[in-house]
Design an enzyme around this catalytic site. Sequence first.
Site, PDB file in Angstrom:
ATOM      1  N   GLU A 104     -13.696   1.621  -0.275  1.00 29.94           N
ATOM      2  CA  GLU A 104     -13.178   2.388   0.962  1.00 29.94           C
ATOM      3  C   GLU A 104     -13.740   3.639   1.031  1.00 29.94           C
ATOM      4  O   GLU A 104     -13.826   4.321   2.230  1.00 29.94           O
ATOM      5  CB  GLU A 104     -11.678   2.354   1.152  1.00 29.94           C
ATOM      6  CG  GLU A 104     -10.901   3.142  -0.011  1.00 29.94           C
ATOM      7  CD  GLU A 104      -9.696   3.073   0.227  1.00 29.94           C
ATOM      8  OE1 GLU A 104      -8.793   4.253   0.060  1.00 29.94           O
ATOM      9  OE2 GLU A 104      -9.046   2.043   0.309  1.00 29.94           O
TER      10      GLU A 104
ATOM     11  N   ASP B  25       0.875  -1.100  -0.256  1.00 27.40           N
ATOM     12  CA  ASP B  25      -0.076  -0.042  -0.060  1.00 27.40           C
ATOM     13  C   ASP B  25       0.772   1.333   0.028  1.00 27.40           C
ATOM     14  O   ASP B  25       1.985   1.151   0.534  1.00 27.40           O
ATOM     15  CB  ASP B  25      -0.879   0.032   1.304  1.00 27.40           C
ATOM     16  CG  ASP B  25      -2.282   0.621   0.910  1.00 27.40           C
ATOM     17  OD1 ASP B  25      -2.431   1.534   0.034  1.00 27.40           O
ATOM     18  OD2 ASP B  25      -2.955   0.598   1.764  1.00 27.40           O
TER      19      ASP B  25
ATOM     20  N   GLU C 168      -5.120  -1.370  -7.047  1.00 26.68           N
ATOM     21  CA  GLU C 168      -6.276  -0.321  -6.781  1.00 26.68           C
ATOM     22  C   GLU C 168      -6.475   0.680  -7.868  1.00 26.68           C
ATOM     23  O   GLU C 168      -6.849   0.331  -8.853  1.00 26.68           O
ATOM     24  CB  GLU C 168      -5.893   0.184  -5.506  1.00 26.68           C
ATOM     25  CG  GLU C 168      -7.155   0.983  -4.681  1.00 26.68           C
ATOM     26  CD  GLU C 168      -6.841   1.659  -3.464  1.00 26.68           C
ATOM     27  OE1 GLU C 168      -7.710   1.791  -2.676  1.00 26.68           O
ATOM     28  OE2 GLU C 168      -5.823   2.030  -3.212  1.00 26.68           O
TER      29      GLU C 168
END
Length: 643
Positions: free
Chosen positions: A448, A393, A442
């Site tokens: 989210e 991430d 992503e």
Amino acid sequence: MNRILSFATLLIICGSLQAKNHIVTSPNGKNVATVDDGLNITVSHDGKQVVTVKASIRDGLKIASVKSKNINETIQAPFYRQKEIRIAGNQMDVKLNDGFSLQIRAYDEGVAYRFCTTNKKQTVIFDETADFCFPEDSKAWLAYSTNDEKPFAMAFQNFYDETLLSKAKDKYIFLPATIQSGGVKVTILESDLRAYPGMFMKADGLKLRAAFAKYPKTLDRYPWRGMTYVADTEDYIAKSTGARTYPWRVMAITEKDTEMPVNNLVYALATPNQIGDTSWIRPGKVAWDWWNDWNLKGVDFEAGINTRTYLYYIDFAAKNHIPYVVLDEGWYDSSKADIMNPIAAIDLQQLIDYGKKKGVNIVLWTVFNVLDEHLREACEKYTKMGIAGWKIDFLDRNDQTAVEMAERLAKTCAEYKLFVDYHGFYTPTGMNRTYPNILNYEGVFGMEEARWAKKETDMPRYDVTFPFIRMMAGSVDFTPGAMRNGTKHNWVECYQNPVSMGTRCHQLACYVMHDSPFTMLCDAPTNYEREQECVDIITSIPDTWDETRILSGYISSYMITARRNGSDWYVGGQTNWDERKVDISLDFLRPGESYQATIVTDGVNANHNAEDYRIESKTLSTNDKLNIRMASGGGFVVKLIKR
């Protein structure tokens, strides 16, 4: 007369064409690319000019010679939207001076070009020119950087601004970008991005001008998470030594919106598999902790980032044949970037061993540079412990060193037979073909966002926009599966117990509609346990596909997708906030065969209660049609299992 005026305008905007032109044509004859001595590439479709690109990677480049060849490939595509890609095109090799060359390819699906160099010495690229000039003021779908102060540093997540090109905002745009031109849509993408910065753009009248992050000179570090960021830059964008190719600049050309999500140019143009055997890579669904805020209820322990909680997640996954559980942020101390040591509340070896007994594997979250700084040490330690892969991430940039890091991580993880899920990542550029252990990306305004969205946020519209545009670039880690669902009127913001926008069936449809071989179930296990029927639907949907078709749809309105796995078909559809009735022909089914259909649709009260749905079963064949109503923000799933 209008075409003459448009052409005259194009000449004024992009410069006059030179006398000597070189042409390459797609196999079907529709797409034609013409390059002149000034390296202006004019692309036409059915005789209409749709875009002209002023292309250069170094001043003073001149054409020396031109050769042509045919491209005819059958590409094996593990974990992609289809098992195999057959693609044909024609290539023009333009030899330039100073050790450079230009390749231009014309496919039925669009046109692409890239620069190459045979220089043995170090090559420094101070800037690359790629001005995409359009012949008329056209509608465009553009996603802007969310960081006005440092536009090249952000998560590549935003809505699409649907606007006339001339009225585009004065902001940097990240790819893909779609422009209506000459009766078709031209979508600008890039492929085979390696050791080079990714492309941004900025609107300038009827142009989209390329822009690139400069090469980092120094990096600094945010205290929280240990995430690095660019503190200072050089005056160039890229440097490399030896012969190399540069990224493909792709102009995907589609006559219908339904052609967009199944355009394969980005994948097809990428460097082929560099890791060899892929049999160890196992796509699948994953129980996820972060979106639901570890929000278990009715249990006899305090839920949170601790061993008891993850044992519960593993039990839930095992019961429902979900192959993975991810331990997201918190399993190690982010404030110290201490990836080599789990926190005291986590007995990681116990979780890994317990999961393996249950048929569930553990995936660990980390920050890009934190893993990179301990790459072999961390991979060796956690591979021996038994993890299956990493969710990586917060890269949040695409300068050359960031792109090199992404490739380095994928390559090294493959050596240890670890797959990766790239989060906080730039728009994909086909690297999952080069490194098939990259299961997902992503780079999408995903679920989210519902945790901190506002009432006016229009997620259902985005949900039927990005599959047409963003999904052309590659798979999406959208993280669907919410069991708390809200209508346009009664949705509420709730960070610790989030609610999705749209109906329950809108959520279920994501598992069919998205290219996503590693797909999260975002809600809490105890919420799913009260909705077992929906869990069974989600887990019965395959993770890989032999064939994908878009049956109908329009950008920002609705979309219906059909996918085949073996002899079975799965159909999913979603709409924006507009209630909609659709007729679906089943003529894609094999003639003479019957199929057991499970049909999951919005309930009669779904406009009032977004969680309302109904299920029916019947036998269907290729001669049948389905008439389905989607509620506001609604959707549906149809499973067609060959009898």
